[in-house]
Write an enzyme that holds these catalytic residues in place. Sequence first.
Site, PDB file in Angstrom:
ATOM      1  N   LYS A  10       9.487  12.329   5.060  1.00 32.06           N
ATOM      2  CA  LYS A  10       8.928  13.604   4.598  1.00 32.06           C
ATOM      3  C   LYS A  10       9.154  14.725   5.623  1.00 32.06           C
ATOM      4  O   LYS A  10       9.529  14.454   6.773  1.00 32.06           O
ATOM      5  CB  LYS A  10       7.435  13.406   4.305  1.00 32.06           C
ATOM      6  CG  LYS A  10       7.168  12.388   3.190  1.00 32.06           C
ATOM      7  CD  LYS A  10       5.673  12.259   2.900  1.00 32.06           C
ATOM      8  CE  LYS A  10       5.409  11.222   1.809  1.00 32.06           C
ATOM      9  NZ  LYS A  10       3.962  11.146   1.462  1.00 32.06           N
ATOM     10  N   TYR A  50       6.943  12.473  -8.285  1.00 35.75           N
ATOM     11  CA  TYR A  50       5.505  12.222  -8.168  1.00 35.75           C
ATOM     12  C   TYR A  50       4.777  12.350  -9.516  1.00 35.75           C
ATOM     13  O   TYR A  50       3.563  12.591  -9.536  1.00 35.75           O
ATOM     14  CB  TYR A  50       4.882  13.168  -7.133  1.00 35.75           C
ATOM     15  CG  TYR A  50       5.121  12.751  -5.694  1.00 35.75           C
ATOM     16  CD1 TYR A  50       4.711  11.495  -5.225  1.00 35.75           C
ATOM     17  CD2 TYR A  50       5.744  13.612  -4.791  1.00 35.75           C
ATOM     18  CE1 TYR A  50       4.919  11.110  -3.906  1.00 35.75           C
ATOM     19  CE2 TYR A  50       5.947  13.235  -3.459  1.00 35.75           C
ATOM     20  CZ  TYR A  50       5.530  11.983  -3.024  1.00 35.75           C
ATOM     21  OH  TYR A  50       5.732  11.599  -1.715  1.00 35.75           O
ATOM     22  N   ASN A 113       1.897  12.275   6.027  1.00 32.88           N
ATOM     23  CA  ASN A 113       1.894  10.861   6.427  1.00 32.88           C
ATOM     24  C   ASN A 113       3.301  10.288   6.549  1.00 32.88           C
ATOM     25  O   ASN A 113       3.507   9.094   6.437  1.00 32.88           O
ATOM     26  CB  ASN A 113       1.007  10.045   5.480  1.00 32.88           C
ATOM     27  CG  ASN A 113       1.496  10.068   4.054  1.00 32.88           C
ATOM     28  OD1 ASN A 113       2.538  10.659   3.760  1.00 32.88           O
ATOM     29  ND2 ASN A 113       0.775   9.413   3.168  1.00 32.88           N
ATOM     30  N   HIS A 116       7.513   7.975   2.434  1.00 34.64           N
ATOM     31  CA  HIS A 116       7.257   7.444   1.097  1.00 34.64           C
ATOM     32  C   HIS A 116       8.027   6.145   0.939  1.00 34.64           C
ATOM     33  O   HIS A 116       9.164   6.051   1.391  1.00 34.64           O
ATOM     34  CB  HIS A 116       7.749   8.436   0.026  1.00 34.64           C
ATOM     35  CG  HIS A 116       7.836   7.810  -1.343  1.00 34.64           C
ATOM     36  ND1 HIS A 116       6.757   7.756  -2.195  1.00 34.64           N
ATOM     37  CD2 HIS A 116       8.847   7.167  -1.983  1.00 34.64           C
ATOM     38  CE1 HIS A 116       7.126   7.116  -3.315  1.00 34.64           C
ATOM     39  NE2 HIS A 116       8.386   6.757  -3.200  1.00 34.64           N
TER      40      HIS A 116
HETATM   41  P1  IDP Z   1       1.572   6.234  -1.010  1.00 36.64           P
HETATM   42  O1  IDP Z   1       2.483   7.305  -0.458  1.00 36.64           O
HETATM   43  O2  IDP Z   1       0.932   5.411   0.082  1.00 36.64           O
HETATM   44  O3  IDP Z   1       2.220   5.379  -2.080  1.00 36.64           O
HETATM   45  P2  IDP Z   1       0.122   7.543  -3.183  1.00 36.64           P
HETATM   46  O4  IDP Z   1      -1.253   7.203  -3.604  1.00 36.64           O
HETATM   47  O5  IDP Z   1       1.253   7.135  -4.060  1.00 36.64           O
HETATM   48  O6  IDP Z   1       0.327   6.988  -1.683  1.00 36.64           O
HETATM   49  O7  IDP Z   1       0.161   9.116  -2.977  1.00 36.64           O
HETATM   50  C1  IDP Z   1       1.395   9.804  -2.828  1.00 36.64           C
HETATM   51  C2  IDP Z   1       1.272  10.789  -1.688  1.00 36.64           C
HETATM   52  O8  IDP Z   1       0.323  11.804  -2.068  1.00 36.64           O
HETATM   53  C3  IDP Z   1       0.726  10.226  -0.383  1.00 36.64           C
HETATM   54  O9  IDP Z   1       1.715   9.643   0.424  1.00 36.64           O
HETATM   55  C4  IDP Z   1       0.131  11.454   0.266  1.00 36.64           C
HETATM   56  O10 IDP Z   1       1.159  12.233   0.906  1.00 36.64           O
HETATM   57  C5  IDP Z   1      -0.398  12.230  -0.932  1.00 36.64           C
HETATM   58  N1  IDP Z   1      -1.828  11.958  -1.139  1.00 36.64           N
HETATM   59  C6  IDP Z   1      -2.391  10.839  -1.650  1.00 36.64           C
HETATM   60  N2  IDP Z   1      -3.733  10.928  -1.697  1.00 36.64           N
HETATM   61  C7  IDP Z   1      -4.021  12.145  -1.201  1.00 36.64           C
HETATM   62  C8  IDP Z   1      -5.263  12.851  -0.969  1.00 36.64           C
HETATM   63  O11 IDP Z   1      -6.361  12.362  -1.248  1.00 36.64           O
HETATM   64  N3  IDP Z   1      -5.147  14.110  -0.429  1.00 36.64           N
HETATM   65  C9  IDP Z   1      -3.960  14.683  -0.106  1.00 36.64           C
HETATM   66  N4  IDP Z   1      -2.784  14.061  -0.298  1.00 36.64           N
HETATM   67  C10 IDP Z   1      -2.812  12.807  -0.827  1.00 36.64           C
HETATM   68 MG    MG Z   2       2.910   5.898  -3.998  1.00 33.56          MG
END
Ligand code: IDP
Ligand code: MG
Length: 144
Positions: A10, A50, A113, A116
């Site tokens: 990212k 997404y 974070n 992905h």
């Molecule tokens: P993942 O990346 O661990 O699979 P997902 O639940 O698929 O997590 O969420 C996709 C992305 O959306 C996450 O990597 C993060 O960048 C963002 N995200 C998920 N939950 C939150 C939140 O509660 N607040 C802000 N961003 C979030």
């Molecule tokens: Mg995911």
Amino acid sequence: MKQRTLVLLKPDALERGLVGEIISRLEGWGLKIIAMKMIWMDEALAERHYAVHRDKPFFAGLVNFITSSPIIAAVFEGEDAVEVVRRAMGETDPAIARPGTIRGDLAQDIERNLIHGSDSVETAKREIALFFSNAENFKLPRGD
Ligand code: IDP
Ligand code: MG
């Protein structure tokens, strides 16, 4: 089973100079790079990638962040590659991701974070097709 999975590094990974470190960690798990490119995702691609999160409160922020500057898109291959990448990444929220994981050691917050990784083999197929043509998904000459 040998699998392929989509990895995105990212915007924060590039801005913070952590691309080499993250790729090195994934290679350390025995995964091989099958495809890789640097791209600037547009809103349409971000919304498709997404789509499953369309109705979440963080969706707009997520699309905004992932399109804010260039990223690295890559396909990694190996035994159980989907699960191995997920384990290497750690939990979505770096505050609870374990030490030793990419997010646990290096990420700043739940949005920024760093990485992905596809969450299933089916998702991986769909996501890889969004970013790479068949011709870009190389077969490594290793005889395995
Ligand atoms: P993942 O990346 O661990 O699979 P997902 O639940 O698929 O997590 O969420 C996709 C992305 O959306 C996450 O990597 C993060 O960048 C963002 N995200 C998920 N939950 C939150 C939140 O509660 N607040 C802000 N961003 C979030
Ligand atoms: Mg995911």
